[in-house]
Write a protein that holds these residues in place. Structure first.
Motif, mmCIF file in Angstrom:
data_model
loop_
_atom_site.group_PDB
_atom_site.id
_atom_site.type_symbol
_atom_site.label_atom_id
_atom_site.label_comp_id
_atom_site.label_asym_id
_atom_site.label_seq_id
_atom_site.Cartn_x
_atom_site.Cartn_y
_atom_site.Cartn_z
ATOM 1 N N VAL A 1 -40.037 -69.558 30.422
ATOM 2 C CA VAL A 1 -40.079 -70.445 31.714
ATOM 3 C C VAL A 1 -41.515 -71.013 31.711
ATOM 4 C CG1 VAL A 1 -38.479 -69.293 33.191
ATOM 5 C CG2 VAL A 1 -40.818 -68.397 33.014
ATOM 6 N N LEU A 2 -42.586 -70.371 30.552
ATOM 7 C CA LEU A 2 -43.609 -70.968 30.578
ATOM 8 C C LEU A 2 -44.487 -70.696 29.358
ATOM 9 C CD1 LEU A 2 -45.705 -72.252 32.742
ATOM 10 C CD2 LEU A 2 -46.647 -70.130 33.292
ATOM 11 N N GLU A 3 -44.981 -71.549 28.769
ATOM 12 C CA GLU A 3 -45.719 -71.224 27.433
ATOM 13 C C GLU A 3 -47.131 -71.711 27.535
ATOM 14 O OE1 GLU A 3 -42.373 -73.221 25.425
ATOM 15 O OE2 GLU A 3 -44.209 -73.451 23.852
ATOM 16 N N GLY A 4 -47.760 -71.200 26.725
ATOM 17 C CA GLY A 4 -49.329 -71.974 26.398
ATOM 18 C C GLY A 4 -50.327 -70.943 25.909
ATOM 19 N N PRO A 5 -51.530 -71.636 25.897
ATOM 20 C CA PRO A 5 -52.409 -70.868 25.307
ATOM 21 C C PRO A 5 -52.962 -69.799 26.383
ATOM 22 C CG PRO A 5 -53.276 -73.167 25.443
ATOM 23 C CD PRO A 5 -51.776 -73.127 25.830
#
Ligand code: ATP
Length: 238
Positions: free
Chosen positions: A216-220
């Motif tokens: 549902v969410l990804e990132g650094p």
């Protein structure tokens, strides 16, 4: 360079869809963490990548080679090695025997001996306890043994399932420090499933949030740590 490339991975337990199309990448030298509530599919993801569960759909590339649905032993041989949840050490075998079990797919005896030395350097307690049954170790020491055993397989990439489970905050810090060292000194990329979001988001480079079998969410991690929703639901900041 991408070491692990997962595209649209689906996995089921009978009628239960545990993974509903998960895509995820781990680059050389990176620590990537997978967070999410209970039942989100984190353990299922690692099991599917390890070959313990057959994917229903999707692809898994390790260093460009397709490994999806392969036999777990072949996947370990190719260098993708998991430290399972709950450690799963062999309690009646000695600590040294447990470590050597990690190297059972290898024929290079000199390199195995060198790796045993290195495992002892990371975890001196395992050298002190080499001749004792692993079942007599404390929970934290068993976690160390499980990580050291995975290193004995000469991994090109490591996957850890909840290494902090059941450990005191102090021991958890110790284990996390060693995970960082392994990553920095050996350059081993790591996929880390963790319930302690606070620690994981400080250790890892990238994070994927899994809910109900989907990302549902990804990132650094650095930017995820700043997000109010992550702070509220995962970091307990109000
Ligand atoms: P936890 O943090 O509780 O370990 P998780 O994110 O690792 O959770 P999974 O264990 O991967 O989640 O479970 C994903 C879904 O699959 C859940 O709905 C769970 O109930 C179901 N599930 C897991 N293992 C099995 C199994 N052996 N048989 C049937 N359903 C299962």
């Amino acid at each position: 360079m991408t070491v692990l490339d997962v595209q649209n991975l689906e996995a089921v337990y009978g009628p239960i869809k545990a993974l509903r199309g998960v895509s995820l990448q781990v680059a050389q030298g990176q620590i990537v963490t997978v967070l999410g509530p209970n039942g989100a599919g984190k353990t299922t993801l690692l099991k599917t990548l390890s070959g313990l569960l057959d994917p229903r759909r999707g692809t898994v590339l390790l260093e460009g080679q397709a490994i999806g649905g392969q036999d777990p032993v072949d996947i370990v041989r190719r260098g993708l090695v998991q430290v399972p949840e709950g450690r799963e050490v062999f309690p009646l075998l000695t600590v040294r025997q447990n470590l050597l079990m990690g190297a059972y797919t290898r024929r290079d005896r000199d390199a195995v001996a060198r790796d045993l030395e290195q495992a002892h350097a990371y975890f001196p307690i395992l050298k002190e306890r080499a001749d004792q049954p692993a079942g007599l170790l404390s929970g934290g020491q068993q976690q160390m043994l499980a990580i050291a055993r995975a290193l004995m397989a000469a991994p090109r990439m490591l996957m850890l399932d909840e290494p902090s489970l059941g450990l005191s905050p102090k021991l958890t810090q110790e284990i996390f420090a060693i995970i960082r060292r392994i990553n920095q000194e050996r350059g081993t990329p790591i996929l880390l499933v963790e319930q302690n979001a606070h620690l994981a988001l400080h250790l890892a480079d990238q994070a994927y949030i899994l809910e109900n079998g989907r990302v549902v969410l990804e990132g650094p991690c650095e930017s995820l740590r700043q997000r109010p929703d992550i702070q509220e639901f995962y970091l307990g900041v109000h």
